[in-house]
Motif scaffolding. Structure first.
Motif, short mmCIF file in Angstrom:
data_model
loop_
_atom_site.label_atom_id
_atom_site.label_comp_id
_atom_site.label_asym_id
_atom_site.label_seq_id
_atom_site.Cartn_x
_atom_site.Cartn_y
_atom_site.Cartn_z
N LEU A 178 1.23 -1.53 0.38
CA LEU A 178 -0.10 -0.41 -0.64
C LEU A 178 1.37 1.51 -0.06
O LEU A 178 2.02 1.10 0.66
N ASP A 179 0.56 2.14 -0.23
CA ASP A 179 1.10 3.44 -0.17
C ASP A 179 1.26 3.73 0.74
O ASP A 179 0.00 3.60 1.78
N SER A 180 2.18 4.75 1.20
CA SER A 180 2.29 5.51 2.50
C SER A 180 1.32 5.89 2.81
O SER A 180 0.96 5.61 4.26
N GLN A 181 0.07 7.00 2.65
CA GLN A 181 -1.48 7.34 2.91
C GLN A 181 -2.02 6.41 3.86
O GLN A 181 -2.54 6.25 4.31
N VAL A 182 -2.41 5.14 2.45
CA VAL A 182 -3.93 4.32 3.04
C VAL A 182 -2.67 3.26 4.07
O VAL A 182 -3.15 3.36 4.74
N GLY A 183 -1.39 3.62 3.93
CA GLY A 183 -0.92 2.54 4.64
C GLY A 183 -0.81 3.16 5.92
O GLY A 183 -1.04 2.30 7.21
N ALA A 184 -0.36 4.78 6.51
CA ALA A 184 -1.06 4.90 7.56
C ALA A 184 -2.62 4.95 7.91
O ALA A 184 -3.03 4.61 9.45
N ASP A 185 -3.55 4.83 7.06
CA ASP A 185 -5.27 4.81 7.41
C ASP A 185 -5.43 2.99 8.52
O ASP A 185 -5.95 2.88 9.36
#
Ligand SMILES: Nc1ncnc2c1ncn2[C@@H]1O[C@H](COP(=O)(O)OP(=O)(O)OP(=O)(O)O)[C@@H](O)[C@H]1O
Ligand SMILES: [Mg+2]
Length: 225
Positions: A178-185
């Protein structure tokens, strides 16, 4: 207050992959206790045994030697069937590759473990929709996996892992694709689960994501550091 007794108790765990090629000692004497409600990150170099450790803890495979007790059930020498039974009742899995079934929509994917658990269809549907709703995915309930973004697919996979109310959630690099924003979610979802008292073990290569955990366990060459 007395310490709660551990939910997962692993003693001198060894795993030898005999297979066709050279034998690999993937785990070489791992002892580990996990308390109920703990969020533990598992880190270590590639090939160090992290996924093997997770497979053992999740009853996907048995040990070559040593012992493992999950929620009071000794599965050290369990047969394949018994292992599958304990896994169905007590463990939820989330993988890097999501592992959703391509022909089933989100709701049906989430229902899969409940089918194995023998939950009646109407009950399954209700629980599946509730799990999807809890992860903000109600509006994608009828979508097939290839009609979902990576982050959405991982939410469906998390809903699937949780809808059987497992004793422990195991995640093998859940944000790896996952990209970093989605990973953070996804990490905030895990934070929320931890706050609700879900026991979580997560393999990650990312020190920053590991900081969400209560504790970091480091594996190297099949042993804990
Ligand atoms: N089914 C298997 N048969 C034979 N050897 C295996 C098998 N699965 C893993 N191994 C070997 O066991 C060792 C540990 O593998 P494992 O997948 O647990 O590592 P890992 O720490 O998860 O690595 P990565 O970070 O790359 O995912 C590796 O040397 C690997 O080649
Ligand atoms: Mg791995």
């Amino acid at each position: 207050m007395p310490e709660p007794s551990p939910l997962l108790v692993l003693r001198d765990a060894a795993k030898l992959y005999a297979g066709v090629g050279v034998p690999v000692h993937a785990l070489r004497g791992v002892t580990l206790d996990i308390l109920p409600g703990e969020f533990v990150a598992i880190m270590g170099p590639s090939g160090s045994g992290k996924s093997t450790l997770l497979s053992v803890l999740g009853c996907l495979t048995t040990l070559s030697s040593g012992s493992y007790v999950l929620d009071g059930e000794d599965v050290s020498t369990a047969s394949r069937n018994r292992l599958a039974d304990v896994r169905n009742r007590k463990v939820g899995f989330v993988f890097q590759q999501f592992n959703l079934l391509p022909r089933l929509d989100a709701t049906a994917n989430v229902e899969v473990p409940l089918v194995y658990a023998g939950v009646p269809p109407a009950d399954r549907r209700r629980r599946s929709l509730a799990a999807l709703e809890g992860l903000g995915m109600a509006h994608r309930a009828r979508h097939l996996p290839n009609e979902l973004s990576g982050g959405e697919q991982q939410r469906v996979a998390i809903a699937r892992a949780l809808c059987g109310e497992p004793r422990v959630l195991l995640a093998d690099e859940p944000t790896g694709n996952l990209d970093s924003q989605v990973g953070a979610d996804v990490m905030s979802i895990f934070d929320g689960l931890r706050a609700r008292g879900v026991t979580i073990l997560m393999v990650t290569h990312d020190e920053e994501k590991a900081r969400h955990a209560d504790r970091i366990v480091r594996v190297r060459d099949g042993v804990l550091e």
